[in-house]
Structures are given as structure tokens and as C-alpha cells.
Design an enzyme around this catalytic site. Structure first.
Site, PDB file in Angstrom:
ATOM      1  N   CYS A   1     -21.501  28.616 -24.968  1.00 22.06           N
ATOM      2  CA  CYS A   1     -22.828  29.171 -24.625  1.00 22.06           C
ATOM      3  C   CYS A   1     -22.759  30.615 -24.152  1.00 22.06           C
ATOM      4  CB  CYS A   1     -23.496  28.304 -23.574  1.00 22.06           C
ATOM      5  SG  CYS A   1     -22.658  28.367 -21.979  1.00 22.06           S
TER       6      CYS A   1
ATOM      7  N   LYS B   1      19.664   4.328 -29.936  1.00 20.82           N
ATOM      8  CA  LYS B   1      18.614   5.295 -29.615  1.00 20.82           C
ATOM      9  C   LYS B   1      17.583   5.404 -30.734  1.00 20.82           C
ATOM     10  CE  LYS B   1      18.689   8.312 -26.846  1.00 20.82           C
ATOM     11  NZ  LYS B   1      18.641   8.901 -25.538  1.00 20.82           N
TER      12      LYS B   1
ATOM     13  N   GLU C   1     -10.594 -11.057  -3.815  1.00 19.47           N
ATOM     14  CA  GLU C   1      -9.983 -12.152  -3.049  1.00 19.47           C
ATOM     15  C   GLU C   1      -8.634 -11.710  -2.481  1.00 19.47           C
ATOM     16  OE1 GLU C   1     -11.029 -16.332  -5.044  1.00 19.47           O
ATOM     17  OE2 GLU C   1     -10.711 -14.728  -6.491  1.00 19.47           O
ATOM     18  N   TYR C   2      -7.888 -10.960  -3.308  1.00 15.91           N
ATOM     19  CA  TYR C   2      -6.583 -10.452  -2.863  1.00 15.91           C
ATOM     20  C   TYR C   2      -6.762  -9.550  -1.638  1.00 15.91           C
ATOM     21  CZ  TYR C   2      -2.166  -7.919  -2.856  1.00 15.91           C
ATOM     22  OH  TYR C   2      -0.979  -7.361  -2.471  1.00 15.91           O
TER      23      TYR C   2
ATOM     24  N   ARG D   1      19.879   6.812  -8.430  1.00 20.09           N
ATOM     25  CA  ARG D   1      21.214   6.691  -9.018  1.00 20.09           C
ATOM     26  C   ARG D   1      22.139   7.799  -8.488  1.00 20.09           C
ATOM     27  NH1 ARG D   1      24.050   8.838 -13.351  1.00 20.09           N
ATOM     28  NH2 ARG D   1      25.555   7.364 -14.220  1.00 20.09           N
TER      29      ARG D   1
END
Ligand code: IVH
Length: 720
Positions: free
Chosen positions: A463, A366, A61-62, A163
Site C-alpha cells: 500500500c 545416514k 482435569e489434569y 553429553r
């Protein structure tokens, strides 16, 4: 002129200020109106899908809405605006990135390693300013991604930058525009009430709206972190591996590479997302002065903000929350290297000042590093289902975040050569989330001279047939169709939980049956003889009967499961389900052309070719014939059995975590067979979250939305 026309001409003036003056007839007005409605609708669906993680329409649908929008824009290119949801595909490739001066310093954070360090930070800042002792703290996951700065002028996303050095970044607007979690348009200026009048679906919820009480800035600069979730990263790599292409090393590097692409159409193909956590600059309006309120404010404006952020009124609880996350960090859907603790009062935080590039008013709690060093004892080569050879590191066992790691991926043979990784080297290994542990690099400084360089095998280790390399691909293949390693992997896949789900047929038994020449393909499972099994080592009557029983039971598995089990390239559980919606049985699928297949939503040219090719191979046709002779010829969808009333009819479930006895696929089928619907993510429309052990962010989200959580036992009880 009536009011309606007036308001629309005003809208045109707003949205297309630079287009030639045109006299619009009423048809044009309708088309223009349709265009705006479509844009608004698509924006809202992007928000539901990428920000709330709770879609309210299907992908199909989107796609139809987007297609409709693009069709109108193709007819009227003069109406295309940079904030249109169609403008995410990527711009023409650039030569280089321009520089962007940030409107304020883009700061970093000092670290606190563990609770003691966090309390020490608190004491240090409290000594500088006594107000800190009564402060509130906002905590947010510290995402290990890439920091980006986004500029909105008059509510339109106009520029985005990296940044850089904290003062000057690089202009990556075209790349950022492709990330669907970034709103291209946000509300501006107007109050909440006014905004809602103009919007079809409300962004603002609750009475406590922060946006409603103030003027939204007309120039707003926000900061966030771009990243790739573990789940998306795994899916990306799985696809590449199946195609024999180079896989990515880790989510962060992949995100970084995608963001710095000069060709933004490549960025558009990577599953990047982001979370916003800071207002860097605001002009022409007001923003709240508390970090917690700012997060809520940003959320109200339509930005994605972490659902795991919290606010506490004392440092003890704040640190406890951090310690808690340290233990369950694997449950976050993305890599986080800590929790950021921020003094909530931003004026107080500012008053505390900055040391170097780190504000005193915040710190990063951290988590311990997920990277460790150990010895690479050997390199094994595994043969996959499609014959791809993959090098696997055999490590001196080492603990990483509570798990003993013995093996790790070495990606591909090029990686070993490029990084000059030798057997006997000390190597840096990382294990994060659900991603398989991987080697980052070898530590050459500690070499003793005893280390041995590694060369890819010339013969298949299983193999002994010569291996082949396809020009332009990174993978080496064993192309022997009768290679026992490939056969073992194929059968292992066929019997797995998501496919035919043959209980009790583990890898060891599969290996044994192949070695004893009882299985030459997956169909041979259905002609196994009891007497032959009883001759095998370790097989007593009970074990043989149980196995034959489980195999017999699998004959009534659905078409989708059988298709998944056949191991056609690119046909996993979800594509198999799409196929069963379109083809009644295997014969119908075998007759499908490339075009028929490509017409199905979610099936691209590569998968379509793989399906057509698979059915053309005589070896596979023989398997299909044998399966049919054995009585396997499933058709259609999972149907609601007449003796099982549709007790779940109209109810929507989401499944998360590990359930005690059912696999997720089994639970899904159980719910569907009782008339219920299963979706992938929790939203307000979810009726029940079926949660097992290690339920992660979906559980948190369900709790937040007040969605009822049930166990597997509850589900069974509800079904009778
Ligand atoms: S706040 C004053 N919040 O971590 C603002 N940073 O080691 C300083 N990061 O450069 C940053 N998640 O790239 C902040 N919720 C979060 C974050 C976050 C990830 C990154 C960011 C920053 C680095 C600092």
C-alpha cells in the site's frame, strides 16, 4: 498399632526422611495419603500424555489434580520431595553449570551412507567375529536432537547431564526436570507383582514382563535424545510470529538453547520432549543383555522409547527397513538424520570394541542431507494478516528430498542483517519435515563482488504507506488498516477450510475482488452482486453462480468456524471451540470481560486482551453488524441433527493423513454430528483411526494397538 498405621508411618519414613519427627493425627494421615495418591495419579497421567502420547483425561482435569497437589504442598512444604510432579516448574536461575563425570564413556557412532556402506560395515565386523553373521539387529530412529544422560538413585531422578566431551558433561538437572516426558520416579528393586500391588494403574503390561523377572537396579543411568517435534515447533513459531516476536530458526537449535538455559523456568516454557535408547550404567540389580529387550525394559519402567524401533534376525531385512524409512522420513514427527543399526547382543557388541569414540557394534545409516546450496535471486516482502512484514527468499529452484524448493523463509530483517545475507549470495537452505524451508546462512567465500546488501523497506510493498517498528519487537508492521495486502490475507483466512470453508474462492479471485473494490472487508462477501461479478475478467455465469452459492452455503457455518475466520489474534480453531463452549453467540462474547475470558481453561491474558480489543474497534463492530444483516448469527455447538441418528454415539475416532474429499475439520464435524467423539491421539480407547494419504506415526501406533483403521468411504458407509 494396627497394620494400616504401621504401613503409613513406614511411608512417611521413606518419603520424608529428613523432616522433624511429628506425631501425625488421623487427619494428617488422610491428607498425606491424599497427597501420595494425587502424585501417583499425576505421574500416570504424565506417562499417558507425554510417553504414550495417549491422554486419558482432559487438560482441565489434569490441571485440577495438579492444583490440588500444589495446594497440599503449600500447606505442608516439609512434604515436598524432588520426585513430586509439582517440581517441574523450574528452579532459581543458576550462575553456571557444574561439571558431571559420566559413569561410562558416552560414545558416538560411525556413519554408513546408504545400503552398500551398511553391508560393508556388516562384512567388516563379521570378519572380526564370525558370531556377527548369526546376529540379530535392533534399529532405532537417529533423532537429530541433544544427547542427555539421566541418573536414577533408588528410583528417583537425581541428576541429568549433557553429553559434553563424552567423559564429562554439564549438570542440567533443573532444566531436564521440567521435561514432562522424563519420569521423576521409576520402579526400583521390587518385582512386577509387588509393584502393581502398590500402584493404582499398572505400568507393566503383558505376561512377558522383563521387569517382573529381575531386581530393578537401585542406581540406573540411561541415555536419550531431547528434541522438539515439528508440530510443536510450528505452533511455537506461529505464536511468536503473531506476537511480532523473533521466531526460532529450527527445532534443534531451539531445543539446544532451551536445555542450556541458566533459568529453568524458561526451559519449562519450551515444548521439549525426549526418547530414551540406552542403559549406560546399572548397579544393584539386573538389566537385560540384548538391546531390543533393553528398549522394552526401559519402556516398562516408564521411559519414552521410540515406537519405530524394530528387531531383525538378518542384515538384509535390517537394511531394507532403513531404506524404507529413508523414503518416508518426512512422516516421522521429529527430525531424524538416519537410522541407528545396533548388534542386538550387547556382549558381542562390547567384544567388538571401540574405534576412537565409535563402537564397532553399531552404525548410523545416514539419510541424505536436507541442506543444499543454491543462489538467492531476490528477497520479497510479504504482508501478513496482522500487518507483519516478513522477508521471503526467492531462490534458484533446487530439489531437496524430492521436492523442488523455490522459496524459503528468511525469518526476519534482523536475521538478514546479523548473517550479512546479500542478494546474489550462495545460500545454505534446509527443508525438513513439514517445516517451511529456511535459510541457514550465506556462503561468503564464493562471493564475486556483485552481491547486493539488503535493507528493509521503508514503505509497505502493498500500500506504499510508511512501515512502523514497535520498540522491543523484532517485526516491522504495516499499520494501514486499509492495506489491500492485509485485507487479502484476512479474506483468504476467512474463507479457508478451517474457517468458513468457502469452496472455489482461491487467492487469485480474492485478489481480483479486492483490486476491483468489490470487497472492503470479509462481510462484503455476503453482498456480492451477480451482475458485478459477470463484469469481471474470467467470470462466466456458471463460475459466478457457483461462487455465490458457496458463499450462501457458508452462512450456516458454526459459531466456532466464524470465530476462527474473524482472525482475532490467538483465536485459532481450538481457542474458538473453547469460546463456543462458554459463550452462546457473538453478542455474549462481545460482552465478555478480560476476567471472564481468562477464567476459561486455555485462554491466557494475551488472548483475552486480543479478544476484548478486537470487539472494541469500530471497524470490527461494523463488520459484525454487516454479517448480522446478511443473516450470519450462529449460536451454540454443533448439534446432532434430528434426521441424523447418533450412529457413532459412544465411539471415539482419531483422524490422520489427507482424506480424499473431506478436510480434517469437516471429518471431525461429520463424526460429531453423528454423535461420535474425535480426539487428537491414538490410544487403547480409540475405536477407529480415520486415515487418509500420508498417514504417519498415528497409523503405526494404531496398528500396534490393534485399533481398526477406516477410510473416508468406510466412514460414510458406517454413518448411514
Ligand atoms: S546410540 C553406543 N541411538 O546420534 C551408543 N544414538 O551420531 C551410541 N542419537 O551422539 C549412540 N538417536 O546423540 C544412539 N537411537 C539412537 C540415537 C542416537 C540419536 C545420536 C546421539 C549420538 C549421535 C551419534
Amino acid at each position: 498399632m494396627n497394620e494400616f498405621l504401621c504401613s503409613h508411618i513406614k511411608t512417611f519414613a521413606l518419603f520424608a526422611p529428613f523432616t522433624k519427627f511429628v506425631i501425625y493425627n488421623s487427619n494428617m494421615i488422610e491428607i498425606r495419603q491424599k497427597l501420595e495418591t494425587l502424585r501417583e495419579e499425576i505421574r500416570q497421567h504424565n506417562y499417558h500424555y507425554h510417553v504414550l502420547d495417549a491422554p486419558i483425561i482432559s487438560d482441565g482435569e489434569y490441571d485440577r489434580l495438579l492444583h490440588e497437589l500444589k495446594a497440599i504442598e503449600a500447606e505442608h512444604p516439609e512434604w515436598i520431595t524432588p520426585d513430586s510432579p509439582s517440581q517441574r516448574a523450574g528452579a532459581p536461575p543458576a550462575d553456571k553449570f557444574d561439571k558431571v563425570q559420566h559413569p561410562g564413556p558416552i560414545l558416538s557412532l560411525a556413519n554408513a551412507f546408504g545400503a552398500d556402506d551398511a553391508f560393508a560395515w556388516f562384512e567388516r565386523v563379521a570378519k572380526l567375529d564370525e558370531r556377527v553373521r548369526d546376529a540379530n539387529f535392533t534399529v532405532e530412529p537417529k533423532i537429530d536432537g541433544l544427547s542427555v544422560v539421566l541418573h536414577y538413585r533408588d528410583g528417583i531422578f537425581v541428576q541429568g547431564a549433557t553429553r559434553g566431551d563424552g567423559e564429562i558433561g554439564e549438570d542440567i538437572t533443573a532444566n531436564l526436570r521440567t521435561i514432562k516426558a522424563i519420569p521423576l520416579k521409576i520402579p526400583v528393586g521390587e518385582s512386577r507383582e509387588k509393584k502393581e500391588e502398590n500402584s493404582q494403574i499398572s505400568l507393566f503390561s503383558g505376561d512377558q514382563s522383563l521387569v517382573s523377572n529381575s531386581l530393578i537396579p537401585n542406581y540406573l543411568v540411561v541415555r536419550g535424545e531431547v528434541f522438539i517435534t515439528y508440530e510443536d515447533f510450528d505452533a511455537l513459531n506461529k505464536g511468536l510470529e503473531e506476537a511480532g516476536k523473533k521466531t526460532y530458526l529450527n527445532p534443534r537449535n531451539t531445543a539446544a538453547g532451551a536445555l542450556r538455559q541458566l533459568d529453568s523456568s524458561i526451559t519449562a516454557q519450551r515444548p521439549l520432549t525426549l526418547l530414551i535408547y540406552q542403559i549406560v550404567h546399572a548397579e544393584g540389580g539386573e538389566v537385560p543383555n540384548s538391546q531390543w529387550e533393553r528398549l522394552n525394559y526401559l519402556r516398562e519402567l516408564g521411559f519414552p522409547v521410540s515406537v519405530d524401533s524394530r528387531n531383525f534376525d538378518n542384515i538384509e531385512e535390517t537394511v531394507k527397513y532403513c531404506e524404507n524409512w529413508e523414503e518416508k522420513r518426512d512422516q516421522l514427527p521429529y527430525e531424524a538424520d538416519g537410522i541407528v543399526i545396533k548388534i542386538d547382543d550387547l556382549e558381542l557388541s562390547d567384544d567388538l570394541g571401540i574405534v576412537g569414540k565409535d563402537p564397532r557394534g553399531a552404525t548410523a545409516y545416514k539419510f541424505p542431507s536436507l541442506e543444499v546450496t543454491t543462489t538467492l535471486n531476490d528477497i520479497n516482502v510479504e504482508v501478513g494478516r496482522t500487518g507483519v512484514l516478513t522477508p521471503k527468499a526467492v531462490l534458484e529452484p533446487i530439489e531437496i528430498n524430492g521436492v523442488i524448493v523455490r522459496n524459503a523463509t528468511l525469518h526476519n530483517f534482523d536475521f538478514i542483517a546479523e548473517k550479512d545475507i546479500r542478494i546474489g549470495d550462495r545460500v545454505l537452505v534446509k527443508r525438513a519435515g513439514e517445516v517451511i524451508p529456511y535459510i541457514i546462512a550465506s556462503i561468503t567465500e564464493t562471493r564475486s563482488g556483485q552481491e547486493r546488501p539488503y535493507f528493509p523497506p521503508k514503505k509497505c510493498p502493498a500500500c506504499e504507506q510508511p512501515v512502523e517498528h514497535i520498540e522491543g519487537e523484532v517485526a516491522w508492521y504495516c499499520v494501514n488498516a486499509a492495506c489491500p495486502a492485509q485485507l487479502i490475507r484476512n479474506i483468504q483466512h476467512f474463507v479457508s477450510r478451517g474457517a468458513m470453508d468457502i469452496v472455489g474462492l482461491g487467492i487469485k479471485i480474492v485478489e481480483q475482488l479486492v483490486e476491483e473494490n468489490l470487497l472492503g472487508d470479509v462481510a462484503d462477501l455476503y453482498t456480492l452482486e451477480r451482475e458485478k461479478l459477470l463484469e469481471l475478467e474470467g467470470f462466466k455465469e456458471k463460475k459466478a453462480d457457483n461462487l455465490l452459492n458457496a458463499i450462501a452455503v457458508s452462512k450456516i457455518q458454526t459459531l466456532a468456524r466464524l470465530l476462527t475466520g474473524l482472525g482475532i489474534r490467538g483465536v485459532g480453531e481450538s481457542v474458538a471451540a473453547d469460546l463456543t463452549n462458554n459463550f452462546a453467540d457473538l453478542d455474549a462474547l462481545r460482552a465478555a470481560t478480560q476476567d471472564n475470558l481468562e477464567a476459561i481453561e486455555g485462554i491466557g491474558p494475551n488472548i483475552a486482551t486480543a479478544i476484548v480489543d478486537w470487539f472494541l474497534l469500530p471497524f470490527n463492530q461494523q463488520i459484525l453488524g454487516k454479517l448480522r444483516d446478511a443473516g450470519l448469527n450462529p449460536s451454540g455447538q454443533v448439534s446432532v441433527a434430528s434426521d441424523q441418528p447418533s450412529v457413532f454415539s459412544g465411539l471415539t475416532f482419531v483422524i490422520t493423513g489427507t482424506l480424499p474429499t473431506m478436510s480434517r475439520t469437516e471429518a471431525k464435524e461429520f463424526i460429531q454430528s453423528h454423535g461420535g467423539k474425535v480426539t487428537g491421539s491414538v490410544s487403547k480407547k480409540t475405536d477407529y483411526l480415520l486415515a487418509g494419504e500420508k498417514a504417519g506415526s498415528k497409523l503405526t501406533k494404531a496398528e500396534g494397538l490393534g485399533v481398526k483403521t477406516i477410510s473416508e468411504d468406510d466412514l460414510r458407509e458406517m454413518s448411514v
